[in-house]
Design a protein around this motif. Structure first.
Motif, mmCIF file in Angstrom:
data_model
loop_
_atom_site.group_PDB
_atom_site.id
_atom_site.type_symbol
_atom_site.label_atom_id
_atom_site.label_comp_id
_atom_site.label_asym_id
_atom_site.label_seq_id
_atom_site.Cartn_x
_atom_site.Cartn_y
_atom_site.Cartn_z
ATOM 1 N N GLU A 131 0.820 -1.209 0.000
ATOM 2 C CA GLU A 131 0.000 0.000 0.000
ATOM 3 C C GLU A 131 0.855 1.261 0.000
ATOM 4 O O GLU A 131 0.559 2.226 -0.710
ATOM 5 N N SER A 132 1.926 1.273 0.781
ATOM 6 C CA SER A 132 2.779 2.457 0.828
ATOM 7 C C SER A 132 3.497 2.670 -0.502
ATOM 8 O O SER A 132 3.665 3.809 -0.951
ATOM 9 N N ARG A 133 3.904 1.585 -1.156
ATOM 10 C CA ARG A 133 4.567 1.712 -2.455
ATOM 11 C C ARG A 133 3.581 2.170 -3.528
ATOM 12 O O ARG A 133 3.940 2.900 -4.442
ATOM 13 N N ARG A 135 1.167 4.195 -2.941
ATOM 14 C CA ARG A 135 1.013 5.636 -2.705
ATOM 15 C C ARG A 135 2.167 6.413 -3.347
ATOM 16 O O ARG A 135 1.952 7.440 -3.990
ATOM 17 N N THR A 156 2.116 11.453 2.763
ATOM 18 C CA THR A 156 3.108 10.552 3.344
ATOM 19 C C THR A 156 2.487 9.475 4.240
ATOM 20 O O THR A 156 3.209 8.767 4.924
ATOM 21 N N SER A 157 1.172 9.363 4.207
ATOM 22 C CA SER A 157 0.497 8.388 5.060
ATOM 23 C C SER A 157 0.970 6.967 4.763
ATOM 24 O O SER A 157 0.951 6.515 3.622
ATOM 25 N N GLY A 158 1.418 6.278 5.805
ATOM 26 C CA GLY A 158 1.838 4.895 5.655
ATOM 27 C C GLY A 158 3.234 4.696 5.121
ATOM 28 O O GLY A 158 3.719 3.559 5.065
ATOM 29 N N LEU A 159 3.899 5.766 4.734
ATOM 30 C CA LEU A 159 5.253 5.645 4.200
ATOM 31 C C LEU A 159 6.273 5.630 5.341
ATOM 32 O O LEU A 159 6.115 6.348 6.330
#
Length: 213
Positions: A131-133, A135, A156-159
């Motif tokens: 999910e972060s990738r 984003r 930057t949520s979840g990164l």
């Protein structure tokens, strides 16, 4: 000295709840201007209206008062205002996306993939990325289209910290070197530190606008 032309203006913008004005405003009398080559961060507590302001600016939610003005001829893009999987749904892999772009846009995407540490995953189906990738990939795709104005929510949520810094640094470089206008919600100090101006929201209204030193 030539006066700089506003890229995006929110002129006393308001949006009511679905039930109409009797149900109350989601945002009310939101008024600020963003110039080309600047980054404006929207700050405030949860439910302050940051996402609603961005969705109205993007044309995703109707404005029921005031007006959103995008300067003539400018191109607008947004990221984070729709599910990332929806934004990436038509893209098989980042590598295939590269092959479908014009030279200038492909060069922009190529650089963004390296900056965001996605190059080694260019042949992985984007919907198979974490999910972060996903984003980060959505940010790369958005800037590859060479917009003049970029609206971004929860950038930057979840990164992880390094990934978040890479996204913020990429956009800051595009603001400084290519005159991109960024308007984003800011949930952390790192996002605020990249901004040129901060619009503080509370209960759907602007309570302060501050130019950063």
């Amino acid at each position: 000295m030539t006066e700089q032309r506003p890229a995006l203006q929110l002129c006393h913008v308001g949006r009511t709840e679905a039930g109409g004005i009797e149900s109350g405003f989601v945002i009310e009398n939101v008024n600020f201007t963003c110039e080309a080559g600047t980054w404006t961060a929207l700050a405030g507590p949860a439910a302050a209206g940051k996402t609603s302001v961005l969705r109205c600016a993007a044309g995703l939610d109707p404005v029921t008062a005031g007006e959103v003005r995008l300067a003539a001829g400018l191109r607008l893009a947004h990221v984070g205002l729709r599910p990332v999987t929806e934004q990436l749904a038509t893209i098989g892999t980042l590598g295939s996306a590269l092959g479908q772009l014009a030279a200038g846009e492909a060069e922009m995407l190529h650089g963004a993939l390296h900056r965001l540490d996605l190059w080694e995953e260019r042949d992985t189906p984007v919907l198979g990325l974490t999910e972060s990738r996903q984003r980060a990939a959505a940010v790369a795709i958005a800037v590859a289209d060479a917009p003049d104005v970029l609206l971004a929510d929860d950038l930057t949520s979840g990164l992880p910290p390094a990934g978040a810094a890479a996204v913020l640094d990429l956009l800051r470089d595009l603001v400084d070197r290519q005159g991109l206008c960024v308007v984003s919600s800011a949930a952390d100090l790192a996002s605020l530190e990249r901004a040129d101006a901060v619009v503080l929201l509370a209960d759907g209204r602007v309570v302060e606008t501050r130019v950063m030193p």
